[in-house]
Design a protein around this motif. Structure first.
Motif, PDB file in Angstrom:
ATOM      1  N   HIS A 137      -8.896   1.047  -7.063  1.00  0.00           N
ATOM      2  CA  HIS A 137      -8.111   1.689  -5.913  1.00  0.00           C
ATOM      3  C   HIS A 137      -8.829   2.284  -4.789  1.00  0.00           C
ATOM      4  CE1 HIS A 137      -4.451   2.031  -8.718  1.00  0.00           C
ATOM      5  NE2 HIS A 137      -5.304   1.928  -9.769  1.00  0.00           N
TER       6      HIS A 137
ATOM      7  N   LYS B 225     -11.234   5.360  -4.493  1.00  0.00           N
ATOM      8  CA  LYS B 225     -10.413   6.756  -4.161  1.00  0.00           C
ATOM      9  C   LYS B 225     -10.860   7.573  -5.170  1.00  0.00           C
ATOM     10  CE  LYS B 225      -6.156   6.657  -3.063  1.00  0.00           C
ATOM     11  NZ  LYS B 225      -4.841   6.425  -2.763  1.00  0.00           N
TER      12      LYS B 225
ATOM     13  N   SER C 189       0.843  -1.086  -0.022  1.00  0.00           N
ATOM     14  CA  SER C 189      -0.014  -0.071   0.045  1.00  0.00           C
ATOM     15  C   SER C 189       0.722   1.322   0.068  1.00  0.00           C
ATOM     16  CB  SER C 189      -0.742  -0.124   1.299  1.00  0.00           C
ATOM     17  OG  SER C 189      -0.325   0.115   2.287  1.00  0.00           O
TER      18      SER C 189
ATOM     19  N   ASP D 178      -4.807   2.043  -0.651  1.00  0.00           N
ATOM     20  CA  ASP D 178      -4.687   1.611  -1.978  1.00  0.00           C
ATOM     21  C   ASP D 178      -3.809   0.144  -1.927  1.00  0.00           C
ATOM     22  OD1 ASP D 178      -4.825   1.451  -4.675  1.00  0.00           O
ATOM     23  OD2 ASP D 178      -3.255   2.793  -5.148  1.00  0.00           O
TER      24      ASP D 178
END
Length: 579
Positions: free
Chosen positions: A505, A495, A250, A529
């Motif tokens: 994502h 996101k 991440s 992420d």
């Protein structure tokens, strides 16, 4: 008659003022006159000497460059600056002062600036020789050459014997744990002044005024500043976040643990972080404290607030059901479920399967105005009040349509700080009391005095049951730790980049509470992420953030004094009876 020795005045006493026998009165008078003259001359000499010293000092000050005086005054002020220790709730040192040497020069006393520059840069090779030569070629009375040099460098420069160069001992801030609590404690500048985190807060609460008044000259004269942080739990939390970033590849990870009964922050970490002992990376954009200084759409974690407001308003009951057989069409868009059940869902099932359709219809049942009223009541529409100076304001919709009501219900279209979410969820499980968070020790009584009642006790009990139900039968199963009765809610939010949602994502979060039968602590974990742990595995919150939360609970519960217990019931429905 017998006469004693003391009765003989001619031997042992004579009238006061009488001259000794055999010494003329004129001689005695001259001697007294000489003594008086000598005393007067001595007094004149003493006064003359004092006034001479004062006059010489005034002449010296008159010939001194005012800039030199300012420089020396600034140096003295910097050297005098001392800070109190910062310690955790158990007295472990998080920040302290150490003494270090700084190199200064008096250019007006340097014979050969070129030679002095060459000698100094032979030891301090990182200095710019051209700039140093220019600085030493002036007629100034005082300039800093380099602050905070090592003992070895000090010894080497001392051995060179350069005229007009000297050392001053200063206070330097030292953080024994390095980056362990960097975003909490913060850091200081070269003059030992707080510029971030609680170091800055300490200055703003009066330390800088004490320094300016000259009352903070020595560190050991100041009482330590105690925080609510438990350094043991802090290490556990940070370690798990570091491991999560590596395991799930991440870009970031963050977590905060809060005492649900007092609002005290027990641990907080945001990765990547920085080492305040060498804060070269502290100002990089990716090093901000994401818990308080970053705002995010938290996805399904936000659903806990929708359920709480629906139940508390009385417009939705635990026994109600919602039609989740098909997506909700909104113009060209559709609200659908990630794990569609294609049937009517009860309120607990809407929570268990994290149904966007069911949650959106729940929000429409209570209405836009009630929704906004509760969101404001939960403290999610205004800037969080906390002792940390790095705090962001939430991003709320400017226009509140029916579509907004439905999407906000499941955490889309509203961005808040993770700390705000954690504090509001504390209120949902602690009986309904919303506390302002604190990084300093606080009693239950003090917390209640500052609390705002946001939901009823009954609503809090029902929310506790839902969290535990989800922790056993829903998406929170991977966070459950045997013996600690963990409950919680996952959130997998797409996101946003350039105003658009980016598929694939996610910001994955898990809100954990333990133990659910008597909530003591709330833990918020977010992984930014993440990638699948292995090929073919999902990258959803239940498969990463929930695991991280479970690991933190497993490793830290004993430090927090939470005793494991054996659940007599295997069916979480039985817990509702105890509430």
């Amino acid at each position: 008659m017998t006469m004693t020795l003391t009765d003989r005045p001619d031997v042992f006493s004579r009238p006061a003022g009488a001259e000794p026998r055999g010494e003329p009165a004129a001689v005695v008078a001259k001697r007294k006159q000489d003594q008086t003259r000598n005393r007067v001359l001595l007094a004149i000499l003493a006064f003359g000497l004092v006034y001479g010293i004062i006059s010489a000092r005034l002449v010296m000050l008159g010939l001194t460059d005012p800039a030199d005086a300012v420089a020396r005054g600034s140096a003295a002020s910097a050297v005098a600056t001392a800070r109190p220790d910062i310690v955790d709730r158990n007295g472990e040192i998080l920040a302290t002062d150490i003494r270090t040497a700084s190199l200064f020069a008096e250019p007006n006393k340097i014979v050969d600036p070129d030679e002095a520059t060459e000698l100094i840069t032979s030891v301090l090779q990182d200095l710019d020789a051209t700039a140093l030569r220019k600085k030493l070629s002036t007629k100034a009375g005082f300039v800093w050459v380099k602050r905070e040099i090592t003992p070895t460098q000090q010894a080497q420069i001392h051995d060179l014997g350069i005229p007009g160069v000297g050392f001053l001992n200063e206070n330097k801030r030292f953080y024994p744990g390095g980056p362990a609590a960097a975003h909490i404690v913060g850091l200081v500048n070269i003059d030992n002044q707080g510029i971030a985190g609680l170091e800055r807060t300490v200055d703003e609460r009066g330390l800088s005024d004490l320094h300016n008044a000259g009352f903070a000259m020595k560190t050991n004269s100041q009482q330590p500043v105690q925080l609510s942080i438990d350094l043991r739990v802090q290490h556990v939390l940070r370690d798990e976040l570091v491991s999560a970033m590596q395991k799930y590849q991440s870009v970031a990870a963050m977590g905060v643990m809060i005492n649900a009964k007092t609002g005290e922050v027990v641990a907080l970490a945001s990765m990547p972080d920085f080492d305040p002992n060498a804060p070269v990376d502290a100002n990089k954009p990716d090093r901000l404290n994401r818990l308080t200084a970053g705002t995010y759409e938290l996805g399904s974690v936000f659903k806990s607030f929708t359920f709480a407001m629906a139940l508390d308003s009385g417009k939705v009951k635990m026994t109600d059901s919602f039609d989740a057989r098909s997506p909700i069409r909104v113009g060209r868009q559709a609200i659908h479920d990630s794990h569609p059940q294609a049937r009517f869902l009860t309120v607990p099932e809407v929570f268990q399967y994290s149904s966007n359709i069911g949650t959106a219809k729940m929000a429409m049942a209570i209405g836009s105005q009630t929704q906004q009223e509760y969101i404001r009541r939960f403290g999610l529409m205004t800037k969080l009040k906390t002792e940390l100076p790095e705090v962001a304001s939430p991003q709320v919709p400017k226009r509140w349509s029916d579509v907004t009501t439905m999407t906000v219900a499941f955490g889309h279209g509203i961005a808040i700080t993770p700390m705000q979410a954690a504090m509001a969820d504390c209120a949902l499980v602690n009986g309904g009391y919303l506390f302002p968070p604190t990084f300093f020790p606080r009693t239950r009584e003090d917390a209640l005095a500052q609390a705002t009642r946001v939901v009823s006790q009954r609503t809090s009990d029902e929310m506790r049951w839902l969290f535990r139900f989800n922790g056993v039968k829903g998406s929170g199963r991977h966070a459950d730790v045997p013996g600690y009765v963990v409950g919680g809610k996952t959130g997998t939010a797409e996101k946003v980049a350039n105003g658009r949602y980016v598929e694939g994502h996610y910001l994955n979060s898990f809100l954990a509470v333990f133990p659910m039968d008597d909530p003591q602590y709330v833990l918020m974990i977010s992984v930014d992420d993440p990638k699948p742990e292995k090929p073919g595995m999902p990258a959803l919150a239940a498969w990463n953030a929930a695991y991280v939360a479970g690991n933190v609970v497993r490793r830290s519960a004993a430090f927090l004094g939470v005793q494991p217990r054996t659940e007599q019931e295997s069916n979480p429905d039985a817990m509702l009876v105890s509430y």
